[in-house]
Design a protein around this motif. Structure first.
Motif, mmCIF file in Angstrom:
data_model
loop_
_atom_site.group_PDB
_atom_site.id
_atom_site.type_symbol
_atom_site.label_atom_id
_atom_site.label_comp_id
_atom_site.label_asym_id
_atom_site.label_seq_id
_atom_site.Cartn_x
_atom_site.Cartn_y
_atom_site.Cartn_z
ATOM 1 N N GLU A 145 0.760 -1.094 -0.271
ATOM 2 C CA GLU A 145 0.453 -0.042 0.351
ATOM 3 C C GLU A 145 0.823 1.364 0.039
ATOM 4 O O GLU A 145 0.564 2.189 -1.000
ATOM 5 C CB GLU A 145 -0.968 -0.683 1.377
ATOM 6 C CG GLU A 145 -1.740 1.189 1.534
ATOM 7 C CD GLU A 145 -2.885 1.071 2.190
ATOM 8 O OE1 GLU A 145 -3.014 1.962 3.028
ATOM 9 O OE2 GLU A 145 -3.273 0.055 2.620
ATOM 10 N N CYS A 167 3.307 1.209 -3.779
ATOM 11 C CA CYS A 167 2.750 0.788 -4.804
ATOM 12 C C CYS A 167 1.486 1.865 -5.596
ATOM 13 O O CYS A 167 0.894 2.204 -4.620
ATOM 14 C CB CYS A 167 2.568 -0.793 -5.811
ATOM 15 S SG CYS A 167 3.502 -1.917 -4.631
ATOM 16 N N ASN A 168 2.066 1.883 -6.528
ATOM 17 C CA ASN A 168 0.693 2.593 -7.441
ATOM 18 C C ASN A 168 0.127 2.717 -7.906
ATOM 19 O O ASN A 168 -1.133 2.421 -7.847
ATOM 20 C CB ASN A 168 1.594 4.227 -8.136
ATOM 21 C CG ASN A 168 1.549 3.586 -9.774
ATOM 22 O OD1 ASN A 168 2.840 2.826 -9.765
ATOM 23 N ND2 ASN A 168 1.658 3.998 -11.653
ATOM 24 N N ARG A 169 -0.033 0.751 -8.166
ATOM 25 C CA ARG A 169 -0.859 -0.207 -9.563
ATOM 26 C C ARG A 169 -0.342 -1.682 -8.437
ATOM 27 O O ARG A 169 0.732 -1.966 -8.148
ATOM 28 C CB ARG A 169 -0.784 -0.330 -10.862
ATOM 29 C CG ARG A 169 -0.885 0.989 -11.291
ATOM 30 C CD ARG A 169 -0.923 0.817 -13.092
ATOM 31 N NE ARG A 169 -2.142 -0.037 -13.074
ATOM 32 C CZ ARG A 169 -0.974 -1.268 -14.216
ATOM 33 N NH1 ARG A 169 0.112 -1.522 -14.357
ATOM 34 N NH2 ARG A 169 -2.203 -2.265 -14.600
ATOM 35 N N ILE A 170 -1.604 -2.064 -8.517
ATOM 36 C CA ILE A 170 -1.383 -3.061 -7.686
ATOM 37 C C ILE A 170 -2.547 -4.215 -8.075
ATOM 38 O O ILE A 170 -3.188 -4.166 -9.036
ATOM 39 C CB ILE A 170 -1.907 -2.759 -5.908
ATOM 40 C CG1 ILE A 170 -1.384 -2.368 -5.192
ATOM 41 C CG2 ILE A 170 -2.189 -4.065 -5.275
ATOM 42 C CD1 ILE A 170 -1.778 -1.463 -3.749
ATOM 43 N N THR A 224 -5.439 0.995 -9.267
ATOM 44 C CA THR A 224 -4.286 1.929 -9.049
ATOM 45 C C THR A 224 -4.399 2.395 -7.342
ATOM 46 O O THR A 224 -5.721 1.634 -6.850
ATOM 47 C CB THR A 224 -4.484 2.902 -9.551
ATOM 48 O OG1 THR A 224 -5.946 3.622 -8.843
ATOM 49 C CG2 THR A 224 -4.447 3.311 -10.929
ATOM 50 N N THR A 225 -3.690 2.187 -6.571
ATOM 51 C CA THR A 225 -3.454 2.529 -5.545
ATOM 52 C C THR A 225 -4.812 3.731 -5.297
ATOM 53 O O THR A 225 -5.365 3.466 -4.033
ATOM 54 C CB THR A 225 -2.310 2.312 -4.287
ATOM 55 O OG1 THR A 225 -1.945 1.126 -5.266
ATOM 56 C CG2 THR A 225 -2.513 2.447 -3.081
ATOM 57 N N GLU A 226 -4.660 4.592 -5.057
ATOM 58 C CA GLU A 226 -5.705 5.819 -5.590
ATOM 59 C C GLU A 226 -7.456 4.964 -5.094
ATOM 60 O O GLU A 226 -7.853 5.704 -4.197
ATOM 61 C CB GLU A 226 -5.052 6.424 -5.914
ATOM 62 C CG GLU A 226 -5.397 7.806 -6.431
ATOM 63 C CD GLU A 226 -5.140 9.143 -7.343
ATOM 64 O OE1 GLU A 226 -5.778 10.225 -7.320
ATOM 65 O OE2 GLU A 226 -4.975 8.684 -8.306
ATOM 66 N N LEU A 245 -5.678 -0.698 2.336
ATOM 67 C CA LEU A 245 -5.477 -2.655 0.712
ATOM 68 C C LEU A 245 -5.664 -3.285 1.389
ATOM 69 O O LEU A 245 -6.195 -4.342 0.313
ATOM 70 C CB LEU A 245 -4.197 -1.927 0.162
ATOM 71 C CG LEU A 245 -3.628 -3.075 -0.526
ATOM 72 C CD1 LEU A 245 -4.261 -3.424 -1.431
ATOM 73 C CD2 LEU A 245 -1.997 -3.332 -0.455
#
Length: 241
Positions: free
Chosen positions: A197, A200-203, A216-218, A227
């Motif tokens: 969390e 990373c910007n994408r998971i 995306t983490t956002e 997360l």
């Protein structure tokens, strides 16, 4: 967006019925992509195939447009990686280890070796023997080796394993700094939800060998607050936690 890593239809089954099933993922330039899943979900299997250490039953992995199955050297030309454990020669110092690794690449001078030792926080131990290092210190040396050639893609399998809290924070900073300043792309596997969390910007979530979702983490934090909530929700739809 430039696609750095393209995984299509990746499948590998073991005799016990476990493995990975039809994984499809695209990773873009500058991504810090977190491959999140419990132990045994298939993360290491996928990463071994991505780095040519294992053959898939079907599917392909392309890195910078080159297939790891048919154009391995071209595919791996700009890649640094640590899979499972960071290997080093215990009776050599970090400096001597990196000097050896430097022989595999063109144009790596002693100042670059000092630079990566500084970046990973082990410059002051550069002449000590690695056999006396803790697991976390060995992990830092592994990261130093992985970034030595200034790769454009870095693949890290559980990079925070064995690090203390301070080490984890420094490693996160280093990953973010390389992603922002050098536009390095990262593919990081982990079972540590909190660290993914924060890093990373994408998971993408891998569960029972299948990718159950990528976001995306956002977006995830906007919709789920954490997360962990998202992970429980996604895995709940696709089986039980």
């Amino acid at each position: 967006m430039e696609t750095v890593l393209e995984i299509s239809g990746l499948t590998k089954l073991y005799k016990n019925g476990r493995g990975i099933f039809d994984i499809n993922l695209n990773i873009y330039k500058g991504d810090v992509f977190g491959f999140l899943g419990p132990n045994g979900a298939g993360k290491t299997t996928a990463m071994k195939i991505m780095t040519g250490l294992m053959l898939p039953d079907s599917g392909d992995v392309k890195i910078f447009g080159h297939s790891v199955l048919t154009e391995f050297e071209k595919a791996m030309n700009k890649v640094g990686c640590i899979i499972e454990t960071a290997e080093s020669y215990p009776y050599l110092s970090p400096y001597e280890n990196l000097k050896l690794f430097a022989r595999f690449y063109d144009d790596i001078d002693n100042s670059r070796i000092d630079e990566v030792l500084e970046l990973t926080g082990i410059l002051k131990f550069k002449n000590e023997k690695v056999k006396n290092f803790s697991l976390g210190m060995k992990q830092r040396l592994g990261i130093a080796a992985a970034i030595l050639s200034k790769p454009e893609l870095i693949i890290l399998d559980e990079p925070l394993n064995g690090l203390d809290v301070e080490g984890m924070i420094e490693m996160r900073k280093l990953i973010k700094m390389l992603a922002e300043n050098e536009r390095t792309t990262f593919f990081i596997s982990s079972h540590l939800i909190h660290d993914v969390e924060l890093t990373c910007n994408r998971i993408g979530i891998l569960y029972n060998g299948k990718v159950v979702n990528v976001d995306t983490t956002e977006n995830i934090l906007k919709n789920f607050a954490s997360l962990e909530n998202y992970f429980v929700s996604e895995v709940g739809k696709n089986g039980n936690v």
